[in-house]
Design a protein around this motif. Structure first.
Motif, short mmCIF file in Angstrom:
data_model
loop_
_atom_site.label_atom_id
_atom_site.label_comp_id
_atom_site.label_asym_id
_atom_site.label_seq_id
_atom_site.Cartn_x
_atom_site.Cartn_y
_atom_site.Cartn_z
N GLY A 67 0.79 -1.22 0.00
CA GLY A 67 0.00 0.00 0.00
C GLY A 67 0.82 1.27 0.00
O GLY A 67 0.56 2.20 -0.76
N ASP A 68 1.84 1.33 0.86
CA ASP A 68 2.67 2.53 0.91
C ASP A 68 3.43 2.74 -0.39
O ASP A 68 3.56 3.86 -0.88
N ALA A 69 3.92 1.64 -0.96
CA ALA A 69 4.71 1.75 -2.19
C ALA A 69 3.85 2.19 -3.36
O ALA A 69 4.28 3.04 -4.17
N VAL A 70 2.65 1.64 -3.50
CA VAL A 70 1.81 2.02 -4.64
C VAL A 70 1.37 3.48 -4.50
O VAL A 70 1.33 4.22 -5.49
N ARG A 71 1.08 3.91 -3.28
CA ARG A 71 0.71 5.31 -3.12
C ARG A 71 1.89 6.22 -3.41
O ARG A 71 1.74 7.30 -4.00
N ARG A 72 3.09 5.80 -3.01
CA ARG A 72 4.28 6.59 -3.29
C ARG A 72 4.48 6.74 -4.80
O ARG A 72 4.82 7.82 -5.30
N TYR A 92 2.99 11.38 -9.71
CA TYR A 92 2.24 11.97 -10.82
C TYR A 92 1.62 13.32 -10.46
O TYR A 92 1.22 14.08 -11.35
N VAL A 93 1.52 13.61 -9.16
CA VAL A 93 0.87 14.85 -8.74
C VAL A 93 1.58 16.06 -9.33
O VAL A 93 0.94 17.03 -9.75
N GLN A 94 2.92 16.00 -9.38
CA GLN A 94 3.68 17.13 -9.90
C GLN A 94 3.45 17.38 -11.39
O GLN A 94 3.83 18.42 -11.92
N GLU A 119 -3.91 12.35 -5.32
CA GLU A 119 -3.84 12.67 -3.90
C GLU A 119 -5.22 12.93 -3.34
O GLU A 119 -5.60 12.36 -2.32
N SER A 120 -6.01 13.75 -4.02
CA SER A 120 -7.31 14.14 -3.48
C SER A 120 -8.34 13.01 -3.52
O SER A 120 -9.27 12.98 -2.71
N TRP A 157 -7.45 9.59 -3.57
CA TRP A 157 -6.71 8.35 -3.40
C TRP A 157 -7.56 7.23 -2.79
O TRP A 157 -7.48 6.07 -3.22
N ASP A 158 -8.38 7.54 -1.80
CA ASP A 158 -9.17 6.49 -1.15
C ASP A 158 -10.10 5.79 -2.14
O ASP A 158 -10.24 4.56 -2.12
N ALA A 159 -10.71 6.57 -3.03
CA ALA A 159 -11.60 5.97 -4.04
C ALA A 159 -10.81 5.15 -5.05
O ALA A 159 -11.22 4.05 -5.44
N ILE A 160 -9.66 5.68 -5.48
CA ILE A 160 -8.82 4.94 -6.42
C ILE A 160 -8.35 3.65 -5.79
O ILE A 160 -8.39 2.57 -6.41
N LYS A 161 -7.91 3.74 -4.56
CA LYS A 161 -7.39 2.57 -3.85
C LYS A 161 -8.42 1.46 -3.79
O LYS A 161 -8.11 0.28 -4.02
N GLU A 162 -9.64 1.80 -3.52
CA GLU A 162 -10.68 0.79 -3.33
C GLU A 162 -11.23 0.28 -4.66
O GLU A 162 -11.63 -0.88 -4.75
#
Length: 327
Positions: free
Chosen positions: A243-248, A253-255, A262-263, A265-270
């Motif tokens: 989880g930490d690695a995929v979010r990292r 891509y945010v830049q 980022e905004s 993420w919870d929906a994308i994750k699930e």
């Protein structure tokens, strides 16, 4: 049903690329021996991460990949000249004995287009024209071309691909206009990894309808999709592993203007990640397969995740999920 692997050859600046490429070779050997069907590389220039270029990397992997297809997922076609791409890709197709798949896209990062002196607004027309020129070059005939972006005066490609008339071409797109254009061309649409289930399924249905309306049947058609994959005892265990690695990785891509990673993420994750138990993953594949997808290209590597964890993920998928989809 086919299953492939997307190599995430992006590393922290200053990392030991010689060691990382050696790990990639070993990873591909594992994937080959586990029965996967394909392996793909990514493409960016001037990235915030150290990103080896895909065509040299895939050339390095030719002798370690068995009978798997090798391809780009995707190559940013507008950033190069069609003569360059045509001969480079034909060379790799020759080296691999006709196993290359050309995945292309129009790109999105401003820094790449600005550094190459290319107007980003022309990226789609440049991509389409470049591909059309490449397809003519791959015939082996003399090519005369006077287009919006490229001009050729009676030239002939010196290297032709093994696959005739040319290697398969998959096209990535993230919006309805691009997807509709790909359908009208009769080319496979490579669906992105980070989209929610209903978006992926709904857009595939629209693509297939528009493709049929353009006169293309579905006999032997390929419907590929990228997904992030982590197989563990449960969804919670999968996120504990990666989880930490995929979010990292997505955070990078945010830049580039993708602040929704980022905004939202919870929906994308699930809803976008294939993280869970073997039963969870098999159910997700069946759901997407029922919608028409038939070539899943999984990423099981992310920034900072040890290669041993990635190997464990692809091994468990091959052992506990893949057999459920064999004829």
């Amino acid at each position: 049903m086919k299953f492939g692997i997307l190599l995430d050859h992006q590393y922290a600046p200053g990392d030991d690329l010689g060691r990382r490429i050696g790990e990639t070779v070993e990873y591909v050997q594992h994937v080959r021996d586990l029965g996967y069907h394909s392996v793909f590389g990514i493409h960016h220039y001037l990235s915030s991460l150290s990103t080896p270029q895909p065509l040299p990397l895939l050339s390095r992997l030719v002798d370690h990949s068995g009978t798997m297809q090798l391809g780009t997922g995707i190559l940013i076609l507008p950033l190069g000249h069609p003569v360059h791409w045509a001969e480079e890709i034909a060379t790799i197709d020759q080296m691999s004995g006709g196993r290359f798949v050309l995945g292309i896209g129009s790109g999105y990062r401003d820094v790449e287009f600005a550094s190459f002196g290319i107007d980003r607004r022309t990226r789609v027309s440049r991509m389409n024209e470049a591909l059309a020129v490449m397809q003519r070059l791959w015939t082996g005939e003399t090519v005369h071309h006077e287009g919006k972006h490229f001009a050729l005066d009676g030239v002939r490609c010196s290297v032709l691909p093994v696959q005739r008339p040319h290697p398969p071409v998959w096209v990535g797109a993230n919006g309805p206009t691009g997807i509709a254009r790909i359908a009208r061309q009769g080319l496979p649409w490579l669906a992105p990894s980070n989209v929610r289930r209903n978006w992926a399924v709904g857009n595939l249905a629209d693509y297939r309808e528009q493709r049929r309306a353009a006169g293309f049947d579905e006999d032997g058609a390929v419907f590929p999709i990228h997904r992030d994959l982590c197989v563990a005892d449960s969804a919670e265990a999968a996120f504990a592993v990666a989880g930490d690695a995929v979010r990292r990785s997505y955070g990078e891509y945010v830049q580039y203007g993708m602040d929704f990673f980022e905004s939202q993420w919870d929906a994308i994750k699930e809803k976008a990640l294939f993280f869970g138990s073997p039963d969870d993953i098999a159910a997700k594949i069946r759901d997407f397969a029922d919608a028409g997808y038939n070539h899943f290209v999984f990423r099981a590597q992310w920034l900072g995740l040890p290669i041993e964890r990635s190997i464990e993920i692809v091994e468990r998928f091959a052992r506990e999920v893949m057999p459920r989809f064999r004829p």
